[in-house]
Scaffold this active site. Structure first.
Site, PDB file in Angstrom:
ATOM      1  N   PRO A 213       4.823  -7.671 -20.852  1.00 42.93           N
ATOM      2  CG  PRO A 213       4.401  -9.866 -20.175  1.00 42.93           C
ATOM      3  CD  PRO A 213       5.204  -8.658 -19.819  1.00 42.93           C
ATOM      4  N   GLY A 214       1.748  -6.792 -22.487  1.00 45.68           N
ATOM      5  CA  GLY A 214       0.614  -5.875 -22.439  1.00 45.68           C
ATOM      6  C   GLY A 214       0.934  -4.419 -22.683  1.00 45.68           C
ATOM      7  CB  THR A 215       4.013  -2.480 -22.953  1.00 41.15           C
ATOM      8  OG1 THR A 215       4.805  -3.449 -23.648  1.00 41.15           O
ATOM      9  CG2 THR A 215       4.251  -2.610 -21.461  1.00 41.15           C
ATOM     10  CE  LYS A 217       6.373  -7.077 -26.170  1.00 41.32           C
ATOM     11  NZ  LYS A 217       5.633  -6.821 -24.925  1.00 41.32           N
ATOM     12  CB  THR A 218       1.194  -7.050 -31.140  1.00 42.39           C
ATOM     13  OG1 THR A 218       1.952  -8.093 -30.534  1.00 42.39           O
ATOM     14  CG2 THR A 218       0.552  -7.567 -32.412  1.00 42.39           C
ATOM     15  CD  GLU A 435      -6.180  -4.297   5.473  1.00 40.15           C
ATOM     16  OE1 GLU A 435      -5.448  -3.434   4.941  1.00 40.15           O
ATOM     17  OE2 GLU A 435      -6.014  -5.517   5.297  1.00 40.15           O
ATOM     18  CG  HIS A 438      -1.211  -2.482   6.529  1.00 43.26           C
ATOM     19  ND1 HIS A 438       0.094  -2.918   6.600  1.00 43.26           N
ATOM     20  CD2 HIS A 438      -1.975  -3.605   6.391  1.00 43.26           C
ATOM     21  CE1 HIS A 438       0.123  -4.240   6.512  1.00 43.26           C
ATOM     22  NE2 HIS A 438      -1.127  -4.685   6.392  1.00 43.26           N
ATOM     23  CG  ASP A 511       0.752  -7.371   5.023  1.00 42.28           C
ATOM     24  OD1 ASP A 511       0.472  -6.930   3.894  1.00 42.28           O
ATOM     25  OD2 ASP A 511      -0.051  -7.401   5.978  1.00 42.28           O
TER      26      ASP A 511
END
Length: 624
Positions: A213-215, A217-218, A435, A438, A511
């Site tokens: 979706p959102g690429t 196509k339309t 954080e 990470h 996580d």
């Protein structure tokens, strides 16, 4: 069977009965009511009162007919219409002339009774019938008889965009060069069909655009119509599905009929998986038979129309695996055009296209924004540009800066800053260590993406903080070591909590989910396990909608698979703990700095990490 309680069906009254009733009402109104009203508006007086008014010169105008004398009498400055019975008065004319009254005689009634009936009764009835038909049509539209309504039997309701109103070209679509190249051939065929027919080549009847979706196509389909300058029919697959059996098939017939009349043209069916799902025989056992009839009619129409007329069928879906094989065979949708998520260069081009619509600073670097927005679709990139413009307006600036774009990426990824959520000092300290855990594990491993930003400001998505990593270049393949490093990075936050506070919190929920999902995929899908080798344990469906995994193994194998997943995550958790223990001084120093600043950049993080260790004791760093 009990027939005694069965309610009798109500007989529907024919429409002509209502017309007869209304006609009778009109006749009564014209014959009785309206004359009575008009009579009440004229005051009746006796003849002597009329003569008195004439003598006093209160009468300005007199009209005489066979039975009555109508006159305008003035009283207290107001003209009043009156009438009196006509008398045999030979001196009437002399009296009126002496009083200066304007006299006239009513014209004799010459029109026929037939004409009177037509003017009084027939014409009002005709007018009423016309108004009734107009109101009836309006009622049908309001009840669903309009476009898309339940009374619009057999109408496709397709939106037609003629060439003058489409206005979208291939230059308006960025980041999908491969798809545009495949669609350019269709445009060239619509412009120059002769050079294809000369060699005997025929254009594919249909092209299927598939992708997440959102690429765009339309947008690509509209760009094809804009480039070809032909009419463009647009309809959604859900508009074919009706509550009445057979209506969807009728809409398909009507759509192709309109397309043949306006050839050359392009017909675009969005979300075709709504009507194009695989047929599994459910229609004979209580399934949606209407959906299957619609699909069968679509297959028949695609076989029946001649592509040489210049009618091209485009369709879009993000669930190609659910489509019926008969729809995908050659001769129907001959060409499958993937519209994937844009790569790094594509994201930069899309950002530049949308940035033309807003005012930006000269210092904006779209390459850096494109790197930070890895995995974003065209629609998300358009949203990022719009969010940057909105942030600039909120800050009172007339142009968007690099900081606006970076913040808008965080808004799309993690949501807006939750300003009303205030963490206690202890929670803020825990999130800081989490954080930094990470970031430190990621920085101390090879083949890990560099740290771009670290923040402990809560977001509307529920995150109390996050660490953003941005790859220097696009990755299409990932090694086993890189995936293991990612799992270790996911576990780094929990490892920091255990190491410093000797306790754990709920902050590592996401996580844990990400680490488990990645570890399971390594074993069940990527074949990165010695025990299972290159055997797939899961099947993935709906790859463009997140991917739904279904196990394809026995219960015993599934138990062993779960055991291997736990072992893999535990091993990486221990590796993260070891990295933090070896760099505990930097862990304290960086956590203290993040606690004070709340947000730090990747450059600040690496600068502190690479400089000599500051004199900070464990006890000082862990205190509130």
């Amino acid at each position: 069977m009990n027939l005694g309680n069965k309610k009798p069906e109500k007989r529907q009254i024919p429409m002509y009965v209502y017309y007869i009733i209304v006609a009778a009402v009109i006749i009564i109104l014209n014959w009785i009511v309206f004359p009575a009203i008009s009579q009440r508006s004229v005051i009746t007086t006796d003849y002597s009162t009329f003569l008195n008014n004439v003598e006093r010169q209160n009468v300005s105008e007199v009209t005489v007919d066979d039975n009555y004398i109508y006159y305008v009498a003035r009283k207290d400055g107001v003209d009043t219409m009156c009438r009196t019975v006509r008398m045999d008065d030979p001196n009437l004319v002399e009296r009126l002339d002496a009083a200066g009254v304007n006299m006239s005689a009513a014209e004799p009634q010459t029109q026929s009774i037939f004409l009177t009936l037509i003017l009084s009764y027939a014409i009002p009835i005709v007018i009423f019938v016309l108004i009734g038909r107009w109101l009836s049509k309006k009622m049908m539209n309001s009840m669903g008889g309009g476009p898309g309504g339940m009374m619009s039997f057999g109408k496709s309701n397709a939106k037609v965009y003629v060439k003058s109103s489409t206005g979208i070209k291939f230059t308006d679509v960025a980041g999908e060069d491969e798809a545009k190249e495949l669609l350019t051939e269709i445009v060239d065929y619509l412009h120059n069909p002769g050079k294809y027919s000369e060699i005997g080549a025929s254009m594919p009847k249909g092209a299927l655009l598939v992708g997440p979706p959102g690429t765009g196509k339309t947008l690509l389909a509209k760009a094809v119509a804009g480039e070809a300058e032909v009419p463009f029919f647009s309809i959604s697959g859900s508009e074919f599905v009706e509550m009445f059996v057979g209506m969807g098939a009728a809409k398909v017939r009507d759509l192709f009929k309109q397309a043949n009349e306006k050839a050359p043209c392009i017909v675009f069916i969005d979300e075709i998986d709504t009507i194009g799902k695989k047929r599994d025989g459910a229609g004979f056992t209580g399934g949606n038979d209407e959906r299957e009839q619609t699909l069968n009619q679509l297959l028949t129409e695609m076989d029946g129309f001649d592509s040489s007329k210049g009618v091209v069928i485009l369709a879009a879906t993000n669930r190609p695996d659910s489509l019926d094989p008969a729809l995908l065979r050659p001769g129907r949708f001959d060409r499958r055009i993937p519209v994937e998520l844009p790569d790094l260069q594509g994201r930069e081009e899309i950002l530049r296209v949308h940035a033309k619509k807003i005012k930006i600073a000269d210092s904006v670097r779209f390459d850096e924004i494109a790197k930070a927005a890895a995995g974003a679709s065209g629609a998300e990139l358009a949203n990022i540009v719009n969010e940057a413009a909105l942030r600039a307006v909120r800050d009172g600036r007339k142009f968007a800066t690099q900081a606006d774009f970076e913040e808008s990426i965080e808004v799309v990824i993690a949501g807006y800053q939750k300003k009303n959520r205030v963490l206690s000092n202890k929670e803020k300290l825990i999130v800081s260590y989490h954080e930094i855990g990470h970031a430190l594990v990621a920085a101390k491993q090879t083949d890990s993406a560099p740290v771009h930003k670290i923040t402990i400001i809560p977001r509307t998505s529920g995150a109390l903080g996050y660490t953003m990593q941005v790859d220097e270049q696009e990755h299409y393949l990932m090694t086993k070591e890189e995936l293991e490093n990612k799992i270790a990075t996911f576990t780094g936050g929990r490892a920091a909590e255990e190491l410093i506070f000797h306790s754990i919190t709920t902050g590592a929920a996401n996580d844990i989910e990400q680490a488990t999902k990645l570890a399971r995929a390594m074993i069940s899908r990527y074949g990165m396990s010695d025990e299972f080798d290159m055997v797939a344990m899961e099947n993935i469906s709906n790859q463009y909608l997140g991917g739904d995994a279904s196990l394809a193994c026995s219960f015993e194998t599934q138990t062993l698979l779960d055991k291997k997943v736990v072992e893999l995550v535990r091993a990486q958790h221990e590796k993260a703990m070891k990295i933090l223990q070896e760099n505990i001084g930097k862990l304290h120093e960086l956590a203290k700095y993040l606690y004070e600043q709340e947000t730090i950049t990747g450059e600040e993080f690496m600068k502190i990490l690479q400089q000599p260790l500051a004199a900070v004791t464990d006890g000082q760093a862990a205190q509130d």
